[in-house]
Design a protein around this motif. Structure first.
Motif, PDB file in Angstrom:
ATOM      1  N   ASP A  12      58.739  -4.966  25.185  1.00 17.68           N
ATOM      2  CA  ASP A  12      57.889  -5.682  24.241  1.00 17.68           C
ATOM      3  C   ASP A  12      57.217  -4.782  23.218  1.00 17.68           C
ATOM      4  O   ASP A  12      56.621  -5.267  22.268  1.00 17.68           O
ATOM      5  CB  ASP A  12      56.808  -6.460  24.999  1.00 17.68           C
ATOM      6  CG  ASP A  12      57.372  -7.666  25.718  1.00 17.68           C
ATOM      7  OD1 ASP A  12      58.478  -8.113  25.348  1.00 17.68           O
ATOM      8  OD2 ASP A  12      56.707  -8.158  26.642  1.00 17.68           O
ATOM      9  N   SER A  13      57.297  -3.470  23.392  1.00 15.21           N
ATOM     10  CA  SER A  13      56.628  -2.585  22.446  1.00 15.21           C
ATOM     11  C   SER A  13      57.407  -2.435  21.143  1.00 15.21           C
ATOM     12  O   SER A  13      56.869  -1.969  20.152  1.00 15.21           O
ATOM     13  CB  SER A  13      56.401  -1.209  23.068  1.00 15.21           C
ATOM     14  OG  SER A  13      57.636  -0.565  23.309  1.00 15.21           O
ATOM     15  N   GLU A  14      58.666  -2.832  21.136  1.00 19.03           N
ATOM     16  CA  GLU A  14      59.488  -2.732  19.933  1.00 19.03           C
ATOM     17  C   GLU A  14      59.449  -4.058  19.188  1.00 19.03           C
ATOM     18  O   GLU A  14      59.463  -5.121  19.808  1.00 19.03           O
ATOM     19  CB  GLU A  14      60.931  -2.391  20.315  1.00 19.03           C
ATOM     20  CG  GLU A  14      61.802  -2.178  19.113  1.00 19.03           C
ATOM     21  CD  GLU A  14      63.131  -1.518  19.447  1.00 19.03           C
ATOM     22  OE1 GLU A  14      63.946  -1.402  18.546  1.00 19.03           O
ATOM     23  OE2 GLU A  14      63.334  -1.123  20.598  1.00 19.03           O
ATOM     24  N   PRO A  15      59.393  -4.041  17.834  1.00 19.00           N
ATOM     25  CA  PRO A  15      59.421  -5.303  17.087  1.00 19.00           C
ATOM     26  C   PRO A  15      60.645  -6.131  17.475  1.00 19.00           C
ATOM     27  O   PRO A  15      61.720  -5.582  17.711  1.00 19.00           O
ATOM     28  CB  PRO A  15      59.506  -4.856  15.625  1.00 19.00           C
ATOM     29  CG  PRO A  15      58.981  -3.469  15.617  1.00 19.00           C
ATOM     30  CD  PRO A  15      59.344  -2.882  16.952  1.00 19.00           C
ATOM     31  N   GLN A  16      60.469  -7.424  17.543  1.00 22.00           N
ATOM     32  CA  GLN A  16      61.532  -8.328  17.963  1.00 22.00           C
ATOM     33  C   GLN A  16      61.930  -9.239  16.806  1.00 22.00           C
ATOM     34  O   GLN A  16      61.126  -9.543  15.933  1.00 22.00           O
ATOM     35  CB  GLN A  16      61.051  -9.204  19.131  1.00 22.00           C
ATOM     36  CG  GLN A  16      60.593  -8.419  20.353  1.00 22.00           C
ATOM     37  CD  GLN A  16      61.754  -7.857  21.143  1.00 22.00           C
ATOM     38  OE1 GLN A  16      62.627  -8.586  21.583  1.00 22.00           O
ATOM     39  NE2 GLN A  16      61.746  -6.542  21.340  1.00 22.00           N
ATOM     40  N   GLY A  17      63.169  -9.685  16.811  1.00 21.46           N
ATOM     41  CA  GLY A  17      63.663 -10.671  15.852  1.00 21.46           C
ATOM     42  C   GLY A  17      64.275 -11.820  16.612  1.00 21.46           C
ATOM     43  O   GLY A  17      64.680 -11.667  17.763  1.00 21.46           O
ATOM     44  N   VAL A  18      64.340 -12.991  15.987  1.00 16.36           N
ATOM     45  CA  VAL A  18      64.874 -14.162  16.670  1.00 16.36           C
ATOM     46  C   VAL A  18      66.389 -14.180  16.623  1.00 16.36           C
ATOM     47  O   VAL A  18      67.012 -13.622  15.720  1.00 16.36           O
ATOM     48  CB  VAL A  18      64.314 -15.483  16.087  1.00 16.36           C
ATOM     49  CG1 VAL A  18      62.819 -15.576  16.318  1.00 16.36           C
ATOM     50  CG2 VAL A  18      64.645 -15.631  14.617  1.00 16.36           C
ATOM     51  N   VAL A  19      66.996 -14.817  17.624  1.00 17.39           N
ATOM     52  CA  VAL A  19      68.435 -15.043  17.692  1.00 17.39           C
ATOM     53  C   VAL A  19      68.663 -16.483  18.118  1.00 17.39           C
ATOM     54  O   VAL A  19      67.771 -17.133  18.647  1.00 17.39           O
ATOM     55  CB  VAL A  19      69.146 -14.087  18.687  1.00 17.39           C
ATOM     56  CG1 VAL A  19      69.108 -12.658  18.187  1.00 17.39           C
ATOM     57  CG2 VAL A  19      68.552 -14.183  20.069  1.00 17.39           C
ATOM     58  N   GLN A  20      69.849 -16.973  17.883  1.00 15.93           N
ATOM     59  CA  GLN A  20      70.222 -18.312  18.300  1.00 15.93           C
ATOM     60  C   GLN A  20      71.188 -18.216  19.468  1.00 15.93           C
ATOM     61  O   GLN A  20      71.960 -17.274  19.561  1.00 15.93           O
ATOM     62  CB  GLN A  20      70.902 -19.060  17.155  1.00 15.93           C
ATOM     63  CG  GLN A  20      70.020 -19.241  15.947  1.00 15.93           C
ATOM     64  CD  GLN A  20      70.741 -19.969  14.838  1.00 15.93           C
ATOM     65  OE1 GLN A  20      71.564 -20.845  15.076  1.00 15.93           O
ATOM     66  NE2 GLN A  20      70.456 -19.588  13.609  1.00 15.93           N
ATOM     67  N   VAL A  21      71.138 -19.206  20.345  1.00 11.20           N
ATOM     68  CA  VAL A  21      72.051 -19.254  21.480  1.00 11.20           C
ATOM     69  C   VAL A  21      73.089 -20.328  21.177  1.00 11.20           C
ATOM     70  O   VAL A  21      72.750 -21.479  20.958  1.00 11.20           O
ATOM     71  CB  VAL A  21      71.298 -19.563  22.789  1.00 11.20           C
ATOM     72  CG1 VAL A  21      72.258 -19.665  23.956  1.00 11.20           C
ATOM     73  CG2 VAL A  21      70.245 -18.506  23.046  1.00 11.20           C
ATOM     74  N   GLU A  39      64.401  -5.869  17.008  1.00 11.40           N
ATOM     75  CA  GLU A  39      64.725  -5.927  15.588  1.00 11.40           C
ATOM     76  C   GLU A  39      65.669  -4.803  15.180  1.00 11.40           C
ATOM     77  O   GLU A  39      66.537  -4.992  14.327  1.00 11.40           O
ATOM     78  CB  GLU A  39      63.434  -5.861  14.764  1.00 11.40           C
ATOM     79  CG  GLU A  39      63.665  -6.022  13.287  1.00 11.40           C
ATOM     80  CD  GLU A  39      62.391  -6.009  12.489  1.00 11.40           C
ATOM     81  OE1 GLU A  39      62.368  -5.297  11.468  1.00 11.40           O
ATOM     82  OE2 GLU A  39      61.420  -6.694  12.878  1.00 11.40           O
ATOM     83  N   SER A  40      65.521  -3.637  15.797  1.00  9.60           N
ATOM     84  CA  SER A  40      66.391  -2.517  15.420  1.00  9.60           C
ATOM     85  C   SER A  40      67.856  -2.835  15.721  1.00  9.60           C
ATOM     86  O   SER A  40      68.749  -2.441  14.957  1.00  9.60           O
ATOM     87  CB  SER A  40      65.948  -1.235  16.119  1.00  9.60           C
ATOM     88  OG  SER A  40      65.859  -1.432  17.514  1.00  9.60           O
ATOM     89  N   ILE A  41      68.132  -3.566  16.795  1.00 10.09           N
ATOM     90  CA  ILE A  41      69.506  -3.974  17.105  1.00 10.09           C
ATOM     91  C   ILE A  41      69.980  -4.999  16.083  1.00 10.09           C
ATOM     92  O   ILE A  41      71.105  -4.928  15.571  1.00 10.09           O
ATOM     93  CB  ILE A  41      69.610  -4.541  18.527  1.00 10.09           C
ATOM     94  CG1 ILE A  41      69.362  -3.439  19.547  1.00 10.09           C
ATOM     95  CG2 ILE A  41      70.971  -5.208  18.762  1.00 10.09           C
ATOM     96  CD1 ILE A  41      69.309  -3.920  20.981  1.00 10.09           C
TER      97      ILE A  41
END
Length: 92
Positions: A12-21, A39-41
Motif C-alpha cells: 500500500d505504500s506505492e501509488p496505485q492505479g485502477v484496473v478492470q476485471v 501505478e508503476s506497473i
C-alpha cells in the motif's frame, strides 16, 4: 533502477492505479471498490501501449476505469518480447 514486483503487488505504500476485471464471475462477485495495481506497473503497460501507436494518456485511461487485468498482462508480455528482440538485434 531495477524493481521487483513479485510479492510486493499489494504494497500500500506505492501509488496505485485502477484496473478492470474482464471475467464475468469477478464482475458479479467483487465488492464495489475498484481493484488496484501499483501505478508503476500500470505505467510500464502504458509505455508499451504508447509504443504500439496508441495516443490515449495514462490519466485518461485511469479516468475511464483503467486497463483490464488481462490487458496489463498482455501489454507487459508484448513489452518483454519487444525488448528481448531489440536486445537480440543489439547482440548481432
Amino acid at each position: 533502477m531495477k524493481r521487483f514486483y513479485c510479492g510486493r503487488m499489494l504494497n500500500d505504500s506505492e501509488p496505485q492505479g485502477v484496473v478492470q476485471v474482464e471475467h464475468s464471475w469477478f464482475k458479479r462477485n467483487r465488492e464495489r471498490e475498484p481493484i488496484t495495481m501499483p501505478e508503476s506497473i500500470l505505467r510500464l503497460a502504458h509505455e508499451e501501449y504508447a509504443a504500439q501507436g496508441h495516443s490515449q494518456s495514462f490519466e485518461r485511461i485511469q479516468e475511464r476505469g483503467g486497463f483490464g487485468v488481462m490487458e496489463v498482462a498482455a501489454l507487459l508480455a508484448d513489452r518483454v518480447q519487444r525488448l528481448e528482440a531489440s536486445n537480440d538485434d543489439f547482440k548481432q
